[in-house]
Design a protein around this motif. Sequence first.
Motif, PDB file in Angstrom:
ATOM      1  N   ALA A 512       0.850  -1.177   0.012  1.00 11.50           N
ATOM      2  CA  ALA A 512      -0.017  -0.047  -0.037  1.00 11.50           C
ATOM      3  C   ALA A 512       0.830   1.245  -0.161  1.00 11.50           C
ATOM      4  CB  ALA A 512      -1.159   0.049   1.197  1.00 11.50           C
ATOM      5  N   ILE A 513       1.939   1.201   0.653  1.00 11.58           N
ATOM      6  CA  ILE A 513       2.866   2.306   0.815  1.00 11.58           C
ATOM      7  C   ILE A 513       3.878   2.584  -0.277  1.00 11.58           C
ATOM      8  CG2 ILE A 513       2.229   2.548   3.238  1.00 11.58           C
ATOM      9  CD1 ILE A 513       5.160   1.660   3.817  1.00 11.58           C
ATOM     10  N   ASP A 514       4.059   1.459  -0.931  1.00 14.28           N
ATOM     11  CA  ASP A 514       5.423   1.251  -1.803  1.00 14.28           C
ATOM     12  C   ASP A 514       5.219   2.372  -2.883  1.00 14.28           C
ATOM     13  OD1 ASP A 514       7.864  -0.046  -1.854  1.00 14.28           O
ATOM     14  OD2 ASP A 514       7.119  -0.724  -3.809  1.00 14.28           O
ATOM     15  N   ALA A 515       4.356   2.653  -3.686  1.00 11.59           N
ATOM     16  CA  ALA A 515       4.539   3.576  -4.602  1.00 11.59           C
ATOM     17  C   ALA A 515       4.710   4.994  -4.267  1.00 11.59           C
ATOM     18  CB  ALA A 515       3.052   3.649  -5.423  1.00 11.59           C
ATOM     19  N   ASP A 516       4.202   5.415  -3.041  1.00 11.22           N
ATOM     20  CA  ASP A 516       4.641   6.758  -2.305  1.00 11.22           C
ATOM     21  C   ASP A 516       6.083   6.724  -2.269  1.00 11.22           C
ATOM     22  OD1 ASP A 516       3.903   9.353  -1.425  1.00 11.22           O
ATOM     23  OD2 ASP A 516       4.623   8.644   0.391  1.00 11.22           O
ATOM     24  N   ALA A 517       6.726   5.531  -1.645  1.00 10.34           N
ATOM     25  CA  ALA A 517       8.356   5.373  -1.243  1.00 10.34           C
ATOM     26  C   ALA A 517       9.101   5.490  -2.512  1.00 10.34           C
ATOM     27  CB  ALA A 517       8.514   4.246  -0.735  1.00 10.34           C
ATOM     28  N   ARG A 518       8.599   4.809  -3.562  1.00 10.61           N
ATOM     29  CA  ARG A 518       9.280   4.806  -4.914  1.00 10.61           C
ATOM     30  C   ARG A 518       9.399   6.194  -5.482  1.00 10.61           C
ATOM     31  NH1 ARG A 518       9.863  -0.201  -8.109  1.00 10.61           N
ATOM     32  NH2 ARG A 518       9.768  -1.952  -6.779  1.00 10.61           N
ATOM     33  N   ALA A 519       8.179   6.983  -5.374  1.00  8.07           N
ATOM     34  CA  ALA A 519       8.132   8.404  -6.141  1.00  8.07           C
ATOM     35  C   ALA A 519       9.026   9.186  -5.253  1.00  8.07           C
ATOM     36  CB  ALA A 519       6.656   8.837  -5.894  1.00  8.07           C
ATOM     37  N   VAL A 520       9.225   8.929  -3.879  1.00  6.70           N
ATOM     38  CA  VAL A 520      10.308   9.556  -3.321  1.00  6.70           C
ATOM     39  C   VAL A 520      11.818   9.493  -3.744  1.00  6.70           C
ATOM     40  CG1 VAL A 520      11.320   9.945  -0.860  1.00  6.70           C
ATOM     41  CG2 VAL A 520       8.763  10.054  -1.190  1.00  6.70           C
ATOM     42  N   ARG A 521      11.918   8.191  -3.819  1.00  7.88           N
ATOM     43  CA  ARG A 521      13.329   7.761  -4.439  1.00  7.88           C
ATOM     44  C   ARG A 521      13.550   8.331  -5.744  1.00  7.88           C
ATOM     45  NH1 ARG A 521      15.468   1.773  -4.182  1.00  7.88           N
ATOM     46  NH2 ARG A 521      17.233   1.766  -5.693  1.00  7.88           N
ATOM     47  N   ALA A 522      12.537   8.340  -6.655  1.00  3.40           N
ATOM     48  CA  ALA A 522      12.770   8.930  -7.952  1.00  3.40           C
ATOM     49  C   ALA A 522      12.930  10.271  -8.088  1.00  3.40           C
ATOM     50  CB  ALA A 522      11.516   8.372  -8.783  1.00  3.40           C
ATOM     51  N   GLU A 523      12.420  11.155  -7.002  1.00  2.89           N
ATOM     52  CA  GLU A 523      12.605  12.545  -6.995  1.00  2.89           C
ATOM     53  C   GLU A 523      14.112  12.726  -6.529  1.00  2.89           C
ATOM     54  OE1 GLU A 523      10.465  16.737  -5.652  1.00  2.89           O
ATOM     55  OE2 GLU A 523       9.949  14.634  -4.710  1.00  2.89           O
ATOM     56  N   TRP A 524      14.472  11.970  -5.627  1.00  5.77           N
ATOM     57  CA  TRP A 524      15.768  12.283  -5.003  1.00  5.77           C
ATOM     58  C   TRP A 524      16.865  11.800  -6.087  1.00  5.77           C
ATOM     59  CZ3 TRP A 524      18.284  13.946  -0.631  1.00  5.77           C
ATOM     60  CH2 TRP A 524      19.558  13.734  -0.525  1.00  5.77           C
ATOM     61  N   ARG A 525      16.505  10.846  -6.752  1.00  2.00           N
ATOM     62  CA  ARG A 525      17.571  10.399  -7.962  1.00  2.00           C
ATOM     63  C   ARG A 525      17.595  11.272  -9.009  1.00  2.00           C
ATOM     64  NH1 ARG A 525      18.591   4.559  -8.174  1.00  2.00           N
ATOM     65  NH2 ARG A 525      17.940   4.647 -10.594  1.00  2.00           N
ATOM     66  N   ASP A 526      16.520  12.134  -9.315  1.00  2.00           N
ATOM     67  CA  ASP A 526      16.689  12.898 -10.387  1.00  2.00           C
ATOM     68  C   ASP A 526      16.861  14.340 -10.090  1.00  2.00           C
ATOM     69  OD1 ASP A 526      15.692  13.363 -13.094  1.00  2.00           O
ATOM     70  OD2 ASP A 526      13.983  14.776 -12.199  1.00  2.00           O
ATOM     71  N   LYS A 527      16.638  14.750  -8.856  1.00  2.58           N
ATOM     72  CA  LYS A 527      17.244  15.967  -8.498  1.00  2.58           C
ATOM     73  C   LYS A 527      18.329  16.154  -7.715  1.00  2.58           C
ATOM     74  CE  LYS A 527      12.293  18.023  -8.322  1.00  2.58           C
ATOM     75  NZ  LYS A 527      11.463  18.510  -7.668  1.00  2.58           N
ATOM     76  N   VAL A 528      18.635  15.189  -7.098  1.00  2.00           N
ATOM     77  CA  VAL A 528      19.891  15.214  -6.305  1.00  2.00           C
ATOM     78  C   VAL A 528      20.880  13.951  -6.697  1.00  2.00           C
ATOM     79  CG1 VAL A 528      20.663  15.163  -3.743  1.00  2.00           C
ATOM     80  CG2 VAL A 528      18.709  16.050  -3.992  1.00  2.00           C
ATOM     81  N   ASP A 529      20.886  12.832  -6.611  1.00  2.00           N
ATOM     82  CA  ASP A 529      21.741  11.913  -6.998  1.00  2.00           C
ATOM     83  C   ASP A 529      22.056  11.884  -8.225  1.00  2.00           C
ATOM     84  OD1 ASP A 529      23.002   9.661  -5.858  1.00  2.00           O
ATOM     85  OD2 ASP A 529      21.620   8.202  -6.950  1.00  2.00           O
TER      86      ASP A 529
END
Length: 692
Positions: A512-529
Amino acid sequence: MRLALLASAAVLAFAAASSASAEEGMWTYDNFPIARANATLGTNIDQAFLDRVRLSSVKFGGCSAGVVSGQGLVMTNNHCVATCVANLSTPQVNYAETGFTPKSREEELKCPGATAEILTEISDVTERMHKAGEGLEGQAFTQAREAEAGRIETEACGNDPKIRCQVVSLYRGGQFKLYKFRKYSDVRLAWAPEDRAATFGGDLDNFSFPRFAIDAAFIRLYEDGKPVETPTHFTWNPAKPTEGEAVFITGNPGSTQRLLTMDQLTTIRDVVLPLDQLIASELRGRLIRFAEEGEEQAFIAMDPIVGLENTYKRGRGRMAALIDPNFMATKAAAEVDFMQRYAASNGEGADPWGRLEAIQPAARELYPVTALLEGGTGMGTTSVAGGSSLFQWARAIVRGAQERTKPSDQRLSEFADSRLPAVQSGLFAERPTYPALEQIRLEWWLSKTREWLTVDSPHVRVLLGKESPEELSARLIAGTKLADPAVRRALWEGGLPAVQASTDPLIQYVLAIDADARAVRAEWRDKVDGPTARASEQLAAARFAAYGDAVYPDATGTLRLTYGQVEGSDVPGQRFGAFTTFAGLWDRATGAEPFAVAPKLLAAKDRIDPNAVMDMAVSSDTIGGSSGSPAVNAKGEIIGANFDSTVLTQRNAYGYDRNANRSVIVTTQAVTVALRDVYGMDHLVEELGVSR
């Protein structure tokens, strides 16, 4: 260029920054400065010495270790086997209290889920990795690099369960090396002292010297049910060490951030460390309160509390460095020197400093949510779900099922084909879990995430729904069956259909919560990592142009060699001699915790030479992850194992200070005394070649 902004801070410290200490550096084995080390130490080591030391060095979980006999016997720290000891213990048979003292190899017990590895080959794959990211930015750049690393690892190792391959990023993307390891999945506990013998002084003495701890233990490598033959190994030297003698430390230092820019260090100081320290301190408090409820609770919480106290004190030392004006001025001076060299040879070329500066607002904004919901920032120590084993297993099962439906090069990097064996090993191992501890961890995480991100955060609403942290954590832990390794294996092997059909509440919650956590990961990778990796690659190229390969890379949890001398310290806040002895232990003991001597050790007092050296201080360049690292003399003989450093040494994450940096080593003389005179481990004494 931003030279003017840094110049005023740099002037006072420029001379100090212009010349690195001769002993500075956690060096890779394929770029170790042999000539410089020999000139500094008066030794005569050569490439054959490096090869023997490398092939005798072991990576053991998050620790280091060394092979000390031809029958697979390996020495590490007692705190490195603490999880194994806890997993093998029960409240009724508590090996942490009694010590683990098998009288023969047949009584050695397997450490659940433990693996050990020896680095056998290093090859350069920089060109392939750089080419994979050409023309890409953000998340696309990161994904392309990770996919290429997975392909390289698979090509080199295939499906051989005895070999592991890892593409290692060095100089923050300036170089990439393929490390090939010989892997051992049957690791057995061969000896551990009473925990009080290894932790005498407790948290009060932690990260300090003088120390009076026998923080050592032995494991043994097995294969096909038999001890592994290890013809290349360290020779055991039980003699008293000598002040001033040369020492080489070989191990796997976890992570340093010395190559970060001043802007990046400011983000660490202002955002990362405050969050990590504040929330870790509360988890520590909750666990201490839990431990006070009774003997069983104290047993359950002992190992987690020790780990948290280490993390907290390490963070305190690092923060002290980043708020020290002199230390930061020295860092600024080094950056000015680097920028001036770069400007002199490149004129108005690329500005990696400016690119990294521009990334910091996003890093500051996104770090808290990424650290709390996803992890993997590479910047801090905050644990998702408070380190709950049950939650981590649930996430691995859910994501593993989802990712394995994709081609390997399109998956999250941790689920590439080359890395699946490690995931499966962690999932299938039989480890005890304690529902009360699991609930504390999960409840704490949910509570602190709500507090830090605020009640109105959409992420918090996804995380909690209409339940409180207390209600949700209680329901999930009470209902899950994931403590049973057979259940975990069935879900993993059943794949996505089994996961989607599961009624386990923790599996359903992660879904239930994984899609939100994946979106957070994607934003970090795109804007920071991703942007950071691209700019860091440019910065690495500039560094090579300015300084050549005389610069060592940041530590990355992979095998390194450093060196120094046995000596004390004489700086404010840190004045001590080079050695401690058993006589000092008896004098320091009060009979009350944490200065109560372990019962078996105390009972052997009359058999122990009071002048035997317990621990020693060495000026080597080490960091967390170096625990268990063999301390080796110029003959290649093992004379101790690194188990700690001082509080002032924690600034080592950001820079080496020859006057302050001291590694704390338990000596082989002390370990020999413990084996022979305290614990009756005669068969190990004989195996080590020590005469009675």
